[in-house]
Design a protein around this motif. Sequence first.
Motif, PDB file in Angstrom:
ATOM      1  N   LEU A 153      30.389  41.972  47.633  1.00  0.00           N
ATOM      2  CA  LEU A 153      30.530  43.166  48.340  1.00  0.00           C
ATOM      3  C   LEU A 153      30.057  44.327  47.411  1.00  0.00           C
ATOM      4  N   THR A 154      29.324  45.293  47.973  1.00  0.00           N
ATOM      5  CA  THR A 154      28.825  46.417  47.121  1.00  0.00           C
ATOM      6  C   THR A 154      29.356  47.807  47.605  1.00  0.00           C
ATOM      7  N   GLY A 155      29.584  48.679  46.612  1.00  0.00           N
ATOM      8  CA  GLY A 155      30.074  50.096  46.860  1.00  0.00           C
ATOM      9  C   GLY A 155      29.048  50.804  46.112  1.00  0.00           C
ATOM     10  N   HIS A 156      28.998  52.066  46.442  1.00  0.00           N
ATOM     11  CA  HIS A 156      28.102  53.125  45.960  1.00  0.00           C
ATOM     12  C   HIS A 156      28.558  54.596  46.212  1.00  0.00           C
ATOM     13  N   SER A 157      29.000  55.352  45.143  1.00  0.00           N
ATOM     14  CA  SER A 157      29.079  56.678  45.182  1.00  0.00           C
ATOM     15  C   SER A 157      29.470  57.161  44.008  1.00  0.00           C
ATOM     16  N   PRO A 158      29.563  58.438  43.817  1.00  0.00           N
ATOM     17  CA  PRO A 158      30.295  59.015  42.608  1.00  0.00           C
ATOM     18  C   PRO A 158      31.750  58.356  42.481  1.00  0.00           C
ATOM     19  N   PHE A 159      32.254  58.337  41.306  1.00  0.00           N
ATOM     20  CA  PHE A 159      33.501  57.626  40.831  1.00  0.00           C
ATOM     21  C   PHE A 159      34.597  58.633  40.848  1.00  0.00           C
ATOM     22  N   THR A 160      35.027  58.743  42.039  1.00  0.00           N
ATOM     23  CA  THR A 160      36.172  59.584  42.760  1.00  0.00           C
ATOM     24  C   THR A 160      37.424  58.972  42.795  1.00  0.00           C
ATOM     25  N   ARG A 161      38.603  59.514  42.873  1.00  0.00           N
ATOM     26  CA  ARG A 161      39.572  58.712  43.328  1.00  0.00           C
ATOM     27  C   ARG A 161      39.347  58.012  44.497  1.00  0.00           C
ATOM     28  N   SER A 162      38.936  58.350  45.521  1.00  0.00           N
ATOM     29  CA  SER A 162      38.397  57.628  46.859  1.00  0.00           C
ATOM     30  C   SER A 162      37.806  56.658  46.417  1.00  0.00           C
ATOM     31  N   ALA A 163      36.836  56.462  45.505  1.00  0.00           N
ATOM     32  CA  ALA A 163      35.818  55.683  45.272  1.00  0.00           C
ATOM     33  C   ALA A 163      36.702  54.384  44.205  1.00  0.00           C
TER      34      ALA A 163
END
Length: 312
Positions: A236-246
């Motif tokens: 399972l993959t995710g991708h974004s800036p590393f925010t609290r939401s991430a």
Amino acid sequence: MLEDAGFVVSDHCSIRPKSFDLAARRGEDLVLLKILGNIDALDGATGEEMRRLGTYLSATPMVIGLRTRDEDLKPGVVYFRHGVPVINPDTATDLFVEGVPPLIYAAPGGLYVNIDGDLLEDKREKRGWSLGRLATELGVSRRTVSKYEDGMNASIEVAIKLEELFDQPFSSPVDVIDGADEVRDAEPTPDDPDADPDDERVVTVLTQAGFTVHPTVRAPFKAVGEDVDRSEENVLTGHSPFTRSAEKRARLMSSLGEVTRTRSVYFVEEERVKRDSVDGTALVTTEELAAIDDPDRIRELIRERAAEPVEG
């Protein structure tokens, strides 16, 4: 209810939009569940994504709901919305806790049951009845009786008449855990949506590393990576800036990974982060991606940093 039935249950998917609410596994049975008050709220796009995820994760997409806009869902009946089986909470308890699957399913025109055609033919012949005699008793054509014996499903009214005539049931359960494939209209798995343009680098690297990447639109992860040669678990993959939401999303991916027996990896935009994982979800920076020439190194990074999928 699921835990009482012996399922391992993921954290609730509280991140929107979401195509399902939780994953649950018992042995080899994996279900992706969406919980709705009014099942008409399940739109076509969500139903398609649930079915795609069911294919990629070897899971059964399912909805537990209370009503349509016109009526309450009946106990013991399987409904369908956009190819996804739907049951009410009482039916779910019977299925998961008591081990009693439903016998009835809803389709255009009314309620139907599976008829055991071989048993019907055997009992008819033992009684010495012709097809025509049974057809007369049921109020249908001879050809219709022949179709019942060949495996055609029957209305619930016919099923009740058969049980009264022969003093035994002829209906067989609807296998909801397998998606009720034997009674719903067979439809191919919907095509994947296009990947987000911002994810092109990630998709390219994963593809070079030997994964078939299936983008998602409403799941709590960006894509499912299927290993082409099946030597590795799906990811399972995710991708974004590393925010609290991430970070919250990465934790949820870890929980889902434990239940779906997949690894999870989150690609972050920062040049570096202070840790290698979040609760078992591997963190890989775009700087690391840019420095990788050998696609196998991606597999190594995921293995090194992601939690081992739980078996059993």
